[in-house]
Design a protein around this motif. Structure first.
Motif, PDB file in Angstrom:
ATOM      1  N   GLU A 101     -17.866   6.120 -34.387  1.00 28.66           N
ATOM      2  CA  GLU A 101     -18.963   6.420 -33.470  1.00 28.66           C
ATOM      3  C   GLU A 101     -19.536   5.144 -32.861  1.00 28.66           C
ATOM      4  OE1 GLU A 101     -23.394   8.598 -33.493  1.00 28.66           O
ATOM      5  OE2 GLU A 101     -22.195   8.472 -35.331  1.00 28.66           O
ATOM      6  N   LEU A 102     -19.774   4.142 -33.682  1.00 26.57           N
ATOM      7  CA  LEU A 102     -20.359   2.893 -33.200  1.00 26.57           C
ATOM      8  C   LEU A 102     -19.429   2.172 -32.226  1.00 26.57           C
ATOM      9  CD1 LEU A 102     -21.945   1.486 -36.510  1.00 26.57           C
ATOM     10  CD2 LEU A 102     -23.107   2.671 -34.633  1.00 26.57           C
ATOM     11  N   VAL A 103     -18.152   2.122 -32.573  1.00 27.02           N
ATOM     12  CA  VAL A 103     -17.183   1.420 -31.714  1.00 27.02           C
ATOM     13  C   VAL A 103     -16.993   2.168 -30.394  1.00 27.02           C
ATOM     14  CG1 VAL A 103     -14.773   0.734 -31.474  1.00 27.02           C
ATOM     15  CG2 VAL A 103     -15.979   0.304 -33.620  1.00 27.02           C
ATOM     16  N   LEU A 104     -16.860   3.513 -30.453  1.00 30.83           N
ATOM     17  CA  LEU A 104     -16.653   4.304 -29.239  1.00 30.83           C
ATOM     18  C   LEU A 104     -17.851   4.177 -28.295  1.00 30.83           C
ATOM     19  CD1 LEU A 104     -14.847   6.268 -27.716  1.00 30.83           C
ATOM     20  CD2 LEU A 104     -15.964   8.153 -28.935  1.00 30.83           C
ATOM     21  N   ASN A 105     -19.063   4.239 -28.846  1.00 33.57           N
ATOM     22  CA  ASN A 105     -20.259   4.079 -28.011  1.00 33.57           C
ATOM     23  C   ASN A 105     -20.284   2.707 -27.334  1.00 33.57           C
ATOM     24  OD1 ASN A 105     -21.278   6.615 -28.548  1.00 33.57           O
ATOM     25  ND2 ASN A 105     -22.648   5.924 -30.181  1.00 33.57           N
ATOM     26  N   ALA A 106     -19.903   1.688 -28.089  1.00 28.65           N
ATOM     27  CA  ALA A 106     -19.907   0.335 -27.530  1.00 28.65           C
ATOM     28  C   ALA A 106     -18.878   0.211 -26.411  1.00 28.65           C
ATOM     29  CB  ALA A 106     -19.621  -0.689 -28.634  1.00 28.65           C
ATOM     30  N   ILE A 107     -17.691   0.747 -26.611  1.00 26.51           N
ATOM     31  CA  ILE A 107     -16.626   0.658 -25.598  1.00 26.51           C
ATOM     32  C   ILE A 107     -17.046   1.357 -24.307  1.00 26.51           C
ATOM     33  CG2 ILE A 107     -14.298   1.440 -25.021  1.00 26.51           C
ATOM     34  CD1 ILE A 107     -13.545   0.939 -27.959  1.00 26.51           C
ATOM     35  N   LEU A 108     -17.582   2.577 -24.437  1.00 33.52           N
ATOM     36  CA  LEU A 108     -18.003   3.322 -23.243  1.00 33.52           C
ATOM     37  C   LEU A 108     -19.134   2.589 -22.506  1.00 33.52           C
ATOM     38  CD1 LEU A 108     -17.933   6.972 -24.653  1.00 33.52           C
ATOM     39  CD2 LEU A 108     -16.331   5.947 -23.018  1.00 33.52           C
ATOM     40  N   HIS A 109     -20.036   1.998 -23.272  1.00 31.24           N
ATOM     41  CA  HIS A 109     -21.146   1.246 -22.670  1.00 31.24           C
ATOM     42  C   HIS A 109     -20.609   0.037 -21.898  1.00 31.24           C
ATOM     43  CE1 HIS A 109     -25.230  -0.265 -22.240  1.00 31.24           C
ATOM     44  NE2 HIS A 109     -24.864  -1.426 -22.766  1.00 31.24           N
ATOM     45  N   TYR A 110     -19.659  -0.684 -22.497  1.00 30.32           N
ATOM     46  CA  TYR A 110     -19.098  -1.864 -21.839  1.00 30.32           C
ATOM     47  C   TYR A 110     -18.272  -1.473 -20.616  1.00 30.32           C
ATOM     48  CZ  TYR A 110     -20.374  -4.190 -26.237  1.00 30.32           C
ATOM     49  OH  TYR A 110     -21.055  -4.677 -27.325  1.00 30.32           O
ATOM     50  N   TRP A 111     -17.475  -0.414 -20.734  1.00 31.96           N
ATOM     51  CA  TRP A 111     -16.632   0.020 -19.609  1.00 31.96           C
ATOM     52  C   TRP A 111     -17.472   0.435 -18.404  1.00 31.96           C
ATOM     53  CZ3 TRP A 111     -12.301   3.437 -22.253  1.00 31.96           C
ATOM     54  CH2 TRP A 111     -11.327   2.579 -22.777  1.00 31.96           C
ATOM     55  N   SER A 112     -18.667   0.931 -18.672  1.00 30.83           N
ATOM     56  CA  SER A 112     -19.538   1.368 -17.564  1.00 30.83           C
ATOM     57  C   SER A 112     -20.419   0.226 -17.061  1.00 30.83           C
ATOM     58  CB  SER A 112     -20.425   2.531 -18.016  1.00 30.83           C
ATOM     59  OG  SER A 112     -21.381   2.087 -18.968  1.00 30.83           O
ATOM     60  N   PHE A 113     -20.146  -0.977 -17.533  1.00 34.16           N
ATOM     61  CA  PHE A 113     -20.950  -2.154 -17.187  1.00 34.16           C
ATOM     62  C   PHE A 113     -22.429  -1.946 -17.530  1.00 34.16           C
ATOM     63  CE2 PHE A 113     -17.275  -2.250 -14.338  1.00 34.16           C
ATOM     64  CZ  PHE A 113     -16.757  -3.508 -14.646  1.00 34.16           C
ATOM     65  N   GLY A 114     -22.654  -1.274 -18.651  1.00 30.13           N
ATOM     66  CA  GLY A 114     -24.004  -1.092 -19.157  1.00 30.13           C
ATOM     67  C   GLY A 114     -24.738   0.120 -18.619  1.00 30.13           C
TER      68      GLY A 114
END
Length: 692
Positions: A101-114
């Motif tokens: 959960e933590l890693v997936l949330n971080a990846i999606l956040h980074y891919w969307s440029f925040g």
């Protein structure tokens, strides 16, 4: 507003402008009562004279005054913004989440440029039920503020930039005339030059401020929006002809070849800016010499050659007429001398003529003789470590002890003239005085904070926090990507660990989640469980705030950081104003800052406030910069070995007055306290003006 802010932050009170009061149409008591409750929620309580004066506020101006004052306090502790971390049910939510959960949330956040953040329902939290210290606020008059202005201006060391606006206001109110009536000059030249610039812009005389050649250079730097310390290349602004004429006239009066040579490259630019050729005179002659000669000889040339050649006898003969310079060179003279006892005797004969500030700096230096491997210099924007030179002679500890004794005797004689104590004085000195270093090297230009404390100082926890086990770091900013990290060090100062966006949780600490874009504001938090961190072998934890991408802190619309003390991590809101112990506005011209660290064994806060420059390669995070951070923290822990603390200063005054130190404040007629007492250890202006 600036008078109210200064009254609150520096004098611990409330200034009420009489213009806001009325003899007839006054504010309702319910409004004042509601304001008092809000203040208690923010850990402030009002003394009766304040309440009485608040009840005299007019119905027209009163509401605005109370609202403005409340906003000052809220901003002081960071309660003026809305906090929305990545995980709204922090810290338990992060501790319970799976790695996926933590890693997936971080990846999606980074891919969307925040732009994307996970959506969670905010759960109801247990109500906060903790004791927090209340700070009493007294009534402050305009006379109190004027006296503080005079004390501030009379400080023998630098004044933090947060006071610049107050100083300008005092100048506009005519308070500087009161200062000039009491004192022949301003002891700290940088402060003097800041005031001179304001007078120059207003067309007033600056003769009072110009005592040396360098004063003119500093005035030109400040006028041009540059630092007065002259520690980097200065770009001068064009000046009006009238202003140039005033500076030239003053420069003609004080110019010295020796002073010009100290800043040759900057002076060449300054001479060009002043158009010195239009005026002729001594200034133009000296300017021509520095333009046309490669190495202009000065009166100090012989001294420099003697010291370089280790011709100590010649150097001492020259320095006997330059007491403060003698003190600055004393360490090298003693190390290079074949007759160190004779050199020390010569110094003792002139020690009374050395400025007390320089004597105190020398006292700290010699008391730390051979106690550290390398000398540490905290420059304005970075840490400088000075290694001992190869084959450099070590000063014998027996000699250092004699130097310390000589300096102490000279200071005691000076302090007899100040007459703070006498044989009837019974002095109580709080234990905190041993951990607080003299406020002579404050960070005067980087960060805005209501506490002005010297780096390396240690602050004991207040009584309400002794049983609290959670330290909560926080940062809030508007802009691009800023990262909050916690760096852990073991007793050996080598074993490290860290909590940041690459490692959100350990058994002893947890991070609220990395946010990379904050056009409307964002926040990050870190919880440290003191008991668990100690059990895992860590002695210290340091807060690190870094700009991962984006401009320097000062270029952000808003950025501040601080810490809270909590008993239960999940109780109360994530940000609870009543639990905030320190909040610091980050406005330095760098991309990383070390605000403070904690000794987890003693629960002491160790004040750092050290901006620095990250390594030029790799991401700007603690992972890459861990060795630089360790150097900074080690150096900070060594500072008490190399600096004089407030207890040592007060002991000198006690000895000078043949006073008695008592163990109980009830038995004292003079109390030195932290936040209270006849002398407040937080009151850097009074200490620097009257006690150093």
């Amino acid at each position: 507003m600036i008078l109210q802010e200064t009254a609150l932050n520096s004098l611990k009170g409330v200034y009420i402008d009489p213009k806001c009061q009325s003899a007839h149409d006054v504010i309702s008591q319910d409004t004042v009562y509601t304001f008092m409750l809000e203040m208690i929620h923010l850990n402030y309580i009002l003394e009766k004279p304040v309440i009485d004066d608040l009840c005299k506020l007019s119905s027209v101006e009163g509401g605005k005054f109370l609202k403005d004052f409340l906003s000052i306090i809220q901003k002081n502790i960071g309660a003026h913004v809305k906090y929305e971390p990545m995980y709204p049910n922090f810290p338990q939510q992060v501790m319970n989440a799976s790695d996926v959960e933590l890693v997936l949330n971080a990846i999606l956040h980074y891919w969307s440029f925040g732009a994307w953040r996970p959506v969670y329902i905010k759960e109801k939290r247990v109500e906060l039920d903790e004791k927090n210290p209340l700070e009493k606020l007294k009534l402050i008059s305009l006379d109190d503020l004027r006296e503080y202005f005079i004390t501030l201006i009379n400080s023998k060391t630098g004044i933090p930039v947060i006071y610049d606006e107050f100083i300008r206001e005092g100048l506009n109110l005519g308070w500087f005339e009161d200062y000039k009536a009491k004192f022949p000059e301003i002891p700290f030249r940088v402060t003097s030059c800041k005031l001179a610039v304001e007078c120059l812009k207003q067309g007033k005389s600056i003769d009072y401020f110009v005592k040396t050649t360098t004063d003119v250079l500093r005035i030109m730097a400040v006028y041009s929006g540059q630092p007065p310390e002259l520690d980097k290349v200065v770009k001068f602004k064009s000046m009006r002809r009238k202003e140039r004429r005033v500076l030239i006239q003053n420069l003609e009066r004080v110019i010295s070849v020796e002073d010009v040579k100290r800043h040759t490259s900057i002076w060449i630019r300054a001479f060009h800016c002043l158009h010195v050729g239009e005026y002729g005179g001594k200034v133009n002659e000296i300017a021509s010499r520095f333009r046309n000669e490669n190495n202009v000889a000065t009166k100090n040339t012989a001294l420099c050659k003697a010291i370089e050649a280790s011709d100590i006898d010649t150097a001492v003969k020259i320095l006997k007429n330059l007491p403060s310079m003698f003190a600055r060179y004393l360490d090298k003279l003693l190390r290079d001398s074949q007759h160190d006892q004779e050199t020390l005797l010569e110094f003792s004969n002139i020690a009374a003529g050395v400025e007390s500030k320089i004597l105190l700096q020398a006292l700290g230096h010699f008391k730390g003789n051979n106690k550290v491997e390398q000398k540490t210099v905290f420059a304005k924007s970075k840490l400088i470590l000075i290694e001992k030179k190869e084959n450099q002679k070590v000063l014998a500890n027996s000699v250092a002890v004699k130097v310390v004794d000589t300096i102490r005797k000279a200071l005691v004689e000076k302090y007899k003239l100040l007459n703070h104590f006498n044989k009837d004085s019974k002095v109580y000195i709080t234990k905190e005085a041993e951990g607080i270093l003299l406020p002579m090297q404050l960070n005067t230009g980087s960060n805005s904070n209501k506490r002005s404390i010297a780096r390396g100082s240690r602050l004991l926890p207040n009584e309400a926090d002794l049983d609290k086990n959670i330290i909560r770091f926080f940062v809030y900013w508007v802009g691009r990507d800023i990262d909050l990290s916690g760096v852990f060090l073991a007793e050996d100062l080598e074993t490290t660990s860290y909590i940041n966006y690459t490692n959100l949780r350990e058994g002893y600490a947890v991070h609220s989640g990395d946010i990379t874009s904050a056009p409307n504001g964002a926040s990050e938090f870190i919880d440290i469980d003191i008991t668990k961190a100690l059990a895992d072998g860590f002695r210290y934890v340091e807060m690190s705030v870094r700009v991962f991408s984006g401009p320097n802190f000062v270029e952000h619309e808003e950025c501040f950081a601080g810490y809270m003390m909590r008993q239960e991590a999940q109780a109360g809101e994530i940000f609870e104003p009543s639990t905030v112990r320190t909040k610091m506005d980050l406005v330095c011209e760098t991309r990383d800052i070390n605000p403070f660290m904690f000794d987890l064994v003693t629960k002491e806060l160790i004040w750092l406030d050290i901006p620095s420059h990250p390594k030029v390669f790799g991401p700007n995070n603690v992972n890459v910069n861990i060795n630089q951070i360790k150097e900074t923290l080690k150096a900070s822990l060594e500072l008490p070995l190399l600096k004089v603390n407030m207890r040592e200063l007060l002991d000198l005054h006690v000895e000078a007055g043949s006073a008695t130190i008592v163990d109980d404040p009830k038995d004292a007629n003079f109390v030195v306290g932290l936040g209270d007492g006849d002398l407040d250890l937080y009151d850097f202006a009074t200490i620097n003006s009257k006690w150093i």
